[in-house]
Structures are given as structure tokens and as C-alpha cells.
Design a protein around this motif. Structure first.
Motif, PDB file in Angstrom:
ATOM      1  N   THR A   1      43.136  30.479  35.987  1.00 13.85           N
ATOM      2  CA  THR A   1      43.916  31.379  35.141  1.00 13.85           C
ATOM      3  C   THR A   1      45.411  31.192  35.371  1.00 13.85           C
ATOM      4  OG1 THR A   1      44.259  33.681  34.448  1.00 13.85           O
ATOM      5  CG2 THR A   1      43.918  33.294  36.803  1.00 13.85           C
ATOM      6  N   THR A   2      46.166  31.411  34.316  1.00 19.90           N
ATOM      7  CA  THR A   2      47.624  31.489  34.398  1.00 19.90           C
ATOM      8  C   THR A   2      48.077  32.930  34.181  1.00 19.90           C
ATOM      9  OG1 THR A   2      47.790  30.980  32.030  1.00 19.90           O
ATOM     10  CG2 THR A   2      47.940  29.128  33.563  1.00 19.90           C
ATOM     11  N   ARG A   3      47.118  33.859  34.194  1.00 22.13           N
ATOM     12  CA  ARG A   3      47.431  35.262  33.925  1.00 22.13           C
ATOM     13  C   ARG A   3      46.795  36.159  34.986  1.00 22.13           C
ATOM     14  NH1 ARG A   3      46.557  36.546  27.857  1.00 22.13           N
ATOM     15  NH2 ARG A   3      48.250  35.017  27.726  1.00 22.13           N
ATOM     16  N   TYR A   4      46.985  35.792  36.238  1.00 21.82           N
ATOM     17  CA  TYR A   4      46.416  36.548  37.356  1.00 21.82           C
ATOM     18  C   TYR A   4      47.103  37.901  37.475  1.00 21.82           C
ATOM     19  CZ  TYR A   4      45.030  37.511  42.216  1.00 21.82           C
ATOM     20  OH  TYR A   4      44.524  38.075  43.370  1.00 21.82           O
TER      21      TYR A   4
ATOM     22  N   ASP B   1      56.580  44.950  34.781  1.00 21.02           N
ATOM     23  CA  ASP B   1      55.655  44.047  34.097  1.00 21.02           C
ATOM     24  C   ASP B   1      56.219  43.680  32.735  1.00 21.02           C
ATOM     25  OD1 ASP B   1      53.652  44.034  36.061  1.00 21.02           O
ATOM     26  OD2 ASP B   1      52.865  45.944  35.347  1.00 21.02           O
TER      27      ASP B   1
ATOM     28  N   ALA C   1      44.460  31.140  28.613  1.00 13.99           N
ATOM     29  CA  ALA C   1      44.975  31.724  29.855  1.00 13.99           C
ATOM     30  C   ALA C   1      43.881  31.818  30.921  1.00 13.99           C
ATOM     31  CB  ALA C   1      45.562  33.109  29.588  1.00 13.99           C
ATOM     32  N   TRP C   2      42.635  31.940  30.492  1.00 13.54           N
ATOM     33  CA  TRP C   2      41.492  31.980  31.410  1.00 13.54           C
ATOM     34  C   TRP C   2      40.507  30.891  31.022  1.00 13.54           C
ATOM     35  CZ3 TRP C   2      40.707  35.103  35.637  1.00 13.54           C
ATOM     36  CH2 TRP C   2      41.584  36.192  35.790  1.00 13.54           C
TER      37      TRP C   2
END
Length: 252
Positions: free
Chosen positions: A98-101, A251, A84-85
Motif C-alpha cells: 500500500t501507498t496509503r498506510y 491529515d 493504492a492497495w
């Protein structure tokens, strides 16, 4: 910068349609970063967040009056366990992906840590370019349309169901400049537009392209400015009511 973009209060968009965020610094060649040994030193400093250390190849194409030539150069990817990072290190660049901002503050902290680790083992004199990119995929409503989620200035024929059902390709790009800063906005239905479930692309790519003496503090300040322009550009692209929906989303 880009004063025509609206002021928008910065709020966390819990339901943001972000798919990927990329920050890159390009600099004068650093031989240390082109070696496994050099990249391993950087990895050691960052291994708590990026335990995996992978070797990749980067293809560099050079155009001259006599033709084009290409070569493969090593680059190194540091990632967390689920990918993810990532930090990608090459002889002339450092890239954070990142895909997890979550928030700009946490992203900036990771960027500062990565640049500090590189600065500790190199002597970067020239910063060639800094860039920040936010890639968004906005899902259509139940009818395959986006009129409540994307500003009409960007939708063109896609606002009409007749057109929407028969679109083959619809992708546009605009570039705006303000002093040293460049704003590139890509938007449209890039993937299988005739599929009514295909998302709408809003890709905001902001950069400072003027070479200058490298300074970590100035580079981070420039990234703050790029982030401000990128956020205001996104707010111009989507209606305020939709942003409020994103801000109030729960979330995962």
C-alpha cells in the motif's frame, strides 16, 4: 527483540513520510495459486476491496553449479481502482502493498483477510519467510539538510553543507540479527544526492527467515512482532521532536 532499540509509545503519525508499506509471506509451492482459476477464487473473496484483477509475469532466476537459468511464472495482482492497495499472489508468495498506510490495525486486518482467502483454497504446510517493509522519504529543510529530522549517526557527511552540495552517491545498509529475526536498514540519499531537494531514505525491512509449519495465528503474531521492531527502529532513526511534529500534522 532488538532490545537496544528504544521503547516508543505507538502514536499515529498523521504526517508520516511513508511512501510504501509491504508485507510478504513466502510458503511452499501451491499450484492452485499459480493458475488464473485459483487466483480468481481468491479475488472473488476479496473483490469488495480489490475490484481489479490483473495478470503479471514474475521472473525467477535459479543458480546451479553449471550456471544460471530463469523462467517466467504467472502472478496475479488484485488492486483497488486507484492502485493504492494491492495484493500480489504467486505460486510461492502472497504480498500486500500500500501507498496509503494509516494504522497497523487496519493494515493487519487486510493482511489477515488476504491470508484467510488463500488458506481457504490451499493446503499451506510450510511457511518459508515473513517480511515487513516500511519505506520512508524524509524531505530536507529549506537549506537541503536533515539535521533536525534524522539522527546524526545516519547522516555522515550529509550533515555538512560542503559535502551535501557535492555528493554523488550516499546509500548505506546494515543488517542486524536477533534469534530468528533479521533487521535490514537502508538509509541515505539514493536519488540524485546533489539535488538539495532530494529526500532522505529510511527503509526498514524486518523479517523472520526460519522455515516453520504454517499457522495463520502464529504468522499474524509474527507480523505484530515485526511491526514493533520496525516502529522502534524508525523511532531510533529520527529525533523525538521530529516525531512529535509528524504526530501533530493535519491529515490531508
Amino acid at each position: 527483540m532488538f532490545d537496544f532499540l528504544p521503547f516508543a509509545e505507538v502514536v499515529r503519525l498523521s504526517g508520516a513520510p511513508l511512501r510504501q508499506v509491504i508485507a510478504q509471506v513466502r510458503f511452499g509451492g501451491q499450484s492452485m495459486l499459480g493458475t488464473y482459476e485459483g487466483a480468481a477464487v481468491v479475488h472473488e473473496a476479496l473483490a469488495d476491496h480489490y475490484p481489479r484483477f490483473l495478470t503479471e509475469q514474475q521472473q525467477v532466476v535459479t543458480m546451479t553449479a553449471t550456471g544460471a537459468s530463469s523462467e517466467l511464472l504467472p502472478q496475479y495482482r488484485l488492486t483497488d481502482l486507484d492502485g493504492a492497495w494491492s495484493i500480489v499472489i504467486g505460486r510461492e508468495h502472497l504480498t500486500l502493498e500500500t501507498t496509503r498506510y494509516a494504522t497497523w490495525t487496519s493494515f493487519r486486518q487486510r493482511l489477515e483477510a488476504a491470508l484467510t482467502a488463500v488458506e481457504d483454497i490451499t493446503n499451506i504446510r510450510v511457511r518459508e519467510r515473513v517480511g515487513l517493509r516500511y519505506i520512508n522519504h524524509i524531505e530536507p529543510d529549506d537549506h537541503g539538510l536533515f539535521s533536525q529530522k534524522v539522527q546524526p549517526e545516519l547522516l555522515g557527511p550529509a550533515v555538512d553543507m560542503g559535502w551535501r552540495r557535492h555528493l554523488n552517491t550516499m546509500i548505506s545498509q546494515v543488517i542486524a540479527e536477533d534469534g530468528e529475526m533479521q533487521l535490514l536498514l537502508r538509509y541515505g540519499l539514493a536519488a540524485d544526492p546533489s539535488n538539495l531537494s532530494a529526500p532522505y531514505l529510511i527503509d526498514v525491512d524486518c523479517a523472520k527467515v526460519q522455515p516453520r509449519t504454517f499457522s495463520l495465528r502464529e504468522t499474524l503474531n509474527d507480523f505484530d512482532a515485526l511491526n514493533d521492531v520496525s516502529y522502534r527502529c524508525f523511532c531510533w532513526c529520527v529525533p523525538e521532536a521530529y516525531r512529535k511534529q509528524l504526530a501533530s500534522a493535519v491529515d490531508d
